[in-house]
Write a protein that holds these residues in place. Sequence first.
Motif, PDB file in Angstrom:
ATOM      1  N   ARG A  83     130.572  56.210 -78.550  1.00 20.03           N
ATOM      2  CA  ARG A  83     130.397  55.496 -79.418  1.00 20.03           C
ATOM      3  C   ARG A  83     130.216  56.291 -80.750  1.00 20.03           C
ATOM      4  NH1 ARG A  83     127.474  50.326 -78.598  1.00 20.03           N
ATOM      5  NH2 ARG A  83     127.244  50.005 -76.253  1.00 20.03           N
ATOM      6  N   PHE A  84     129.607  57.335 -80.886  1.00 20.12           N
ATOM      7  CA  PHE A  84     129.222  58.015 -82.059  1.00 20.12           C
ATOM      8  C   PHE A  84     130.049  59.496 -82.309  1.00 20.12           C
ATOM      9  CE2 PHE A  84     125.320  55.488 -80.792  1.00 20.12           C
ATOM     10  CZ  PHE A  84     125.777  54.283 -81.837  1.00 20.12           C
ATOM     11  N   GLY A  85     130.596  59.810 -81.249  1.00 14.31           N
ATOM     12  CA  GLY A  85     131.424  60.933 -81.254  1.00 14.31           C
ATOM     13  C   GLY A  85     130.730  62.209 -81.263  1.00 14.31           C
ATOM     14  N   THR A  86     129.370  62.153 -80.816  1.00  7.20           N
ATOM     15  CA  THR A  86     128.629  63.399 -80.871  1.00  7.20           C
ATOM     16  C   THR A  86     127.681  63.523 -79.681  1.00  7.20           C
ATOM     17  OG1 THR A  86     126.705  64.324 -82.280  1.00  7.20           O
ATOM     18  CG2 THR A  86     126.632  62.068 -82.099  1.00  7.20           C
ATOM     19  N   SER A  87     127.314  64.963 -79.369  1.00 10.40           N
ATOM     20  CA  SER A  87     126.532  64.934 -78.102  1.00 10.40           C
ATOM     21  C   SER A  87     125.122  64.982 -78.661  1.00 10.40           C
ATOM     22  CB  SER A  87     126.696  66.335 -77.695  1.00 10.40           C
ATOM     23  OG  SER A  87     127.957  66.383 -77.261  1.00 10.40           O
ATOM     24  N   VAL A  88     124.478  64.265 -77.819  1.00 13.67           N
ATOM     25  CA  VAL A  88     122.898  64.099 -78.149  1.00 13.67           C
ATOM     26  C   VAL A  88     122.207  64.820 -77.287  1.00 13.67           C
ATOM     27  CG1 VAL A  88     123.207  61.995 -79.188  1.00 13.67           C
ATOM     28  CG2 VAL A  88     122.547  61.968 -76.638  1.00 13.67           C
ATOM     29  N   LYS A  89     120.622  65.094 -77.606  1.00 15.45           N
ATOM     30  CA  LYS A  89     119.765  65.960 -76.913  1.00 15.45           C
ATOM     31  C   LYS A  89     119.272  64.972 -75.942  1.00 15.45           C
ATOM     32  CE  LYS A  89     118.880  69.409 -80.246  1.00 15.45           C
ATOM     33  NZ  LYS A  89     117.885  70.207 -81.074  1.00 15.45           N
ATOM     34  N   GLN A  90     118.923  65.486 -74.808  1.00 21.62           N
ATOM     35  CA  GLN A  90     118.301  64.483 -73.818  1.00 21.62           C
ATOM     36  C   GLN A  90     116.916  65.066 -73.387  1.00 21.62           C
ATOM     37  OE1 GLN A  90     120.882  63.589 -70.181  1.00 21.62           O
ATOM     38  NE2 GLN A  90     122.730  64.536 -71.329  1.00 21.62           N
ATOM     39  N   PHE A  91     116.039  64.023 -73.418  1.00 17.99           N
ATOM     40  CA  PHE A  91     114.593  64.387 -73.185  1.00 17.99           C
ATOM     41  C   PHE A  91     113.856  63.523 -71.854  1.00 17.99           C
ATOM     42  CE2 PHE A  91     115.421  65.644 -77.452  1.00 17.99           C
ATOM     43  CZ  PHE A  91     114.895  66.834 -77.510  1.00 17.99           C
ATOM     44  N   LYS A  92     113.190  64.105 -71.223  1.00 23.13           N
ATOM     45  CA  LYS A  92     112.387  63.118 -70.061  1.00 23.13           C
ATOM     46  C   LYS A  92     111.386  62.553 -70.683  1.00 23.13           C
ATOM     47  CE  LYS A  92     110.778  63.835 -65.309  1.00 23.13           C
ATOM     48  NZ  LYS A  92     110.775  64.501 -64.341  1.00 23.13           N
ATOM     49  N   MET A  97     110.989  64.911 -77.544  1.00 27.82           N
ATOM     50  CA  MET A  97     111.825  64.384 -78.295  1.00 27.82           C
ATOM     51  C   MET A  97     111.206  64.397 -79.664  1.00 27.82           C
ATOM     52  SD  MET A  97     114.087  60.891 -78.341  1.00 27.82           S
ATOM     53  CE  MET A  97     112.714  59.712 -79.047  1.00 27.82           C
ATOM     54  N   LEU A  98     109.839  63.974 -79.863  1.00 26.17           N
ATOM     55  CA  LEU A  98     109.260  63.830 -81.313  1.00 26.17           C
ATOM     56  C   LEU A  98     109.030  65.211 -82.022  1.00 26.17           C
ATOM     57  CD1 LEU A  98     106.871  61.032 -80.082  1.00 26.17           C
ATOM     58  CD2 LEU A  98     109.096  60.346 -81.443  1.00 26.17           C
ATOM     59  N   GLU A  99     109.205  66.021 -81.341  1.00 20.13           N
ATOM     60  CA  GLU A  99     108.873  67.314 -82.104  1.00 20.13           C
ATOM     61  C   GLU A  99     110.039  67.822 -82.801  1.00 20.13           C
ATOM     62  OE1 GLU A  99     108.305  69.855 -78.578  1.00 20.13           O
ATOM     63  OE2 GLU A  99     106.022  69.511 -78.701  1.00 20.13           O
ATOM     64  N   MET A 100     111.479  67.018 -82.675  1.00 16.70           N
ATOM     65  CA  MET A 100     112.666  67.476 -83.158  1.00 16.70           C
ATOM     66  C   MET A 100     112.461  67.241 -84.673  1.00 16.70           C
ATOM     67  SD  MET A 100     115.530  65.403 -80.952  1.00 16.70           S
ATOM     68  CE  MET A 100     116.927  66.102 -82.025  1.00 16.70           C
TER      69      MET A 100
END
Length: 171
Positions: A83-92, A97-100
């Motif tokens: 959809r957005f043409g970008t790779s995203v970081k994946q978190f369990k 994730m909130l530390e980004m």
Amino acid sequence: AALGVAGTAVSATGLTAMPAASYKRIIGANDRINIGFLGCGARSRGHRNMVEMSFKDKNLGVVAVCDLWKNNREKAAADCKKRFGTSVKQFKYSEHMLEMKDLDAVMIATGDFQHAKLLVQVVQAGKDCYVEKPLATDMEDAKLARKAVLESKQIVQNGSQWVSDPYQIKV
């Protein structure tokens, strides 16, 4: 470029289409709102639809997905790439994730019983939030979420779609 007549930028090729004063209105990377999806099941797909509709006009970025279930994370990451043409970081785990540093806002689409507690984490991490309804499944969690939001400077919106559904009317 130098300033020409009436404050218009002049280049070697001539006048540009925009006066110099208009440059401050150009939306840049620092104006982008970077979003992460917390909970990547069916409802999160709806959130990605919402973001996609405003992606370019509102200068949105998608930077992360988070779900306990690896299958959901991977499907959501692939959907974001498409959809957005970008790779995203994946978190369990949401805490990671909130530390980004480049994450500005989170869209919560987890189990109903998790909404309030995750909202507290999100606003305490300094992120804005869209949280699905119901906000909470008991009054104690609702009060915790309300207190955290009021003590923060974050922008929070609670989902309100389907309010005419028979289930919601009965409640």
